[in-house]
Design a protein around this motif. Sequence first.
Motif: not given
Length: 423
Positions: A33-54
């Motif tokens: 569970p901890d790894h799943i939750l960490n991965t979900v939060v990390y991917v969400q943060a990375a996607f938000r960062r990607f949307l605002l990159e350009e």
Amino acid sequence: RARAEALPASACRMAGRGAMRAAAARAPPRLDPDHILNTVVYVQAAFRRFLLEEPTQLAGITPTVPAPPVALALWRCRRALRPEAIDVEAEAMAVAAIVCGREAGLTLGPIVQAYERYAGAGGLADGHPVLDMLRERFAEVAPEADEDVMRCMRESFWPSEGRLRVQEAKRRWGAPERLPWGGEEALFPSLDEAMDGLRRNAEIRLTSELPSCRTMRGLDAMVEAVERELGDIPTPLKGRVRAARANYRQFLELTAHNAFGWPPVGALKPLASSARWFSSELGEDHPVAQDFVAAVRRLRKSQEGAAVEELTELLRELSAVRAKLDTDPPPPKLLAEGYGEELAELMDKVLPILEQRREELGTESTEVLRMAKAILLPGPFLQRVLDEVDEAAEVLRRPQPPPRPGPSTEEGEERLPAAPRGL
């Protein structure tokens, strides 16, 4: 390197991400569970960062959202500071969906970890749909784990080997010692029966090997094998092994008293070999072995004294003749030939006596060895020593017998003198 410099930065980033995805695909999945939750939060943060990159690049400003590692750290801090704000049911539903939705590579470990994480006090009540889903998925995966465990048992012959293989299979599958939701049913129902079959086979094999164990080393190895393979299971084999050790010990004591008389008498070479063997088999602190060794030491002292006295007189005669040959200037030709014939006659007389003493004493007497060196002279003496070393090396190079039944008495007595050991 030149190719990498020629590529645009976006292409390099894509290549790096592709390498990371390939490495992640090769790594075993982590579904706790901890790894799943960490991965979900990390991917969400990375996607938000990607949307605002350009937009941030066009505007020429720094990113307005934290980097994924920072976002994950902030989320973990909020979770630790405000545990009452956690939506346990929604989180459990998300984790259970990811765990139970995996088809390939799913083991029992992630299911058990998710169940134990969200069941019980402070979690979901018994009978909750999320917990029922985890239990159903556990029931679907358990037969695969059971088949793997039973395959390990079928590939094993000894119970100890089967236990090691089963432990490795349980660790590989993350199998719990008992079901997390309770119950009396066994996780691997056929395991006990298969282990009983291995114990029966082991008992039959060890029973057939027992008559071949004719040394203490072999019998000790049999005792260890019985304890290791059969454990606390009642079996008549344990009594047979104990009786065999006791009978063999009595046989050794009787042999020590009767083989050479008591106190032992005879040539030192076989007596010393037997003394080493009795000490090795009975133990150096055994009274019979101690008495035998003490008698052999006394016998060595007396035989060594007689041999040194005899060889000393012969060496004196040889030294006198050799001194006549080694004068400076050397003796005339005819005198030298006469001294040479006298020396040859003395050597013909001395060598049989020396060989007899070496046969009686072997290499047990350092004094006789020094006398032999003086009689033969260093060169020939060294060659004899090298020949005896080669013979001992040939004995020691032989493959060691298996622990059961162990070496025979003859082989054991032959190996002990080959590895020099003083009395």
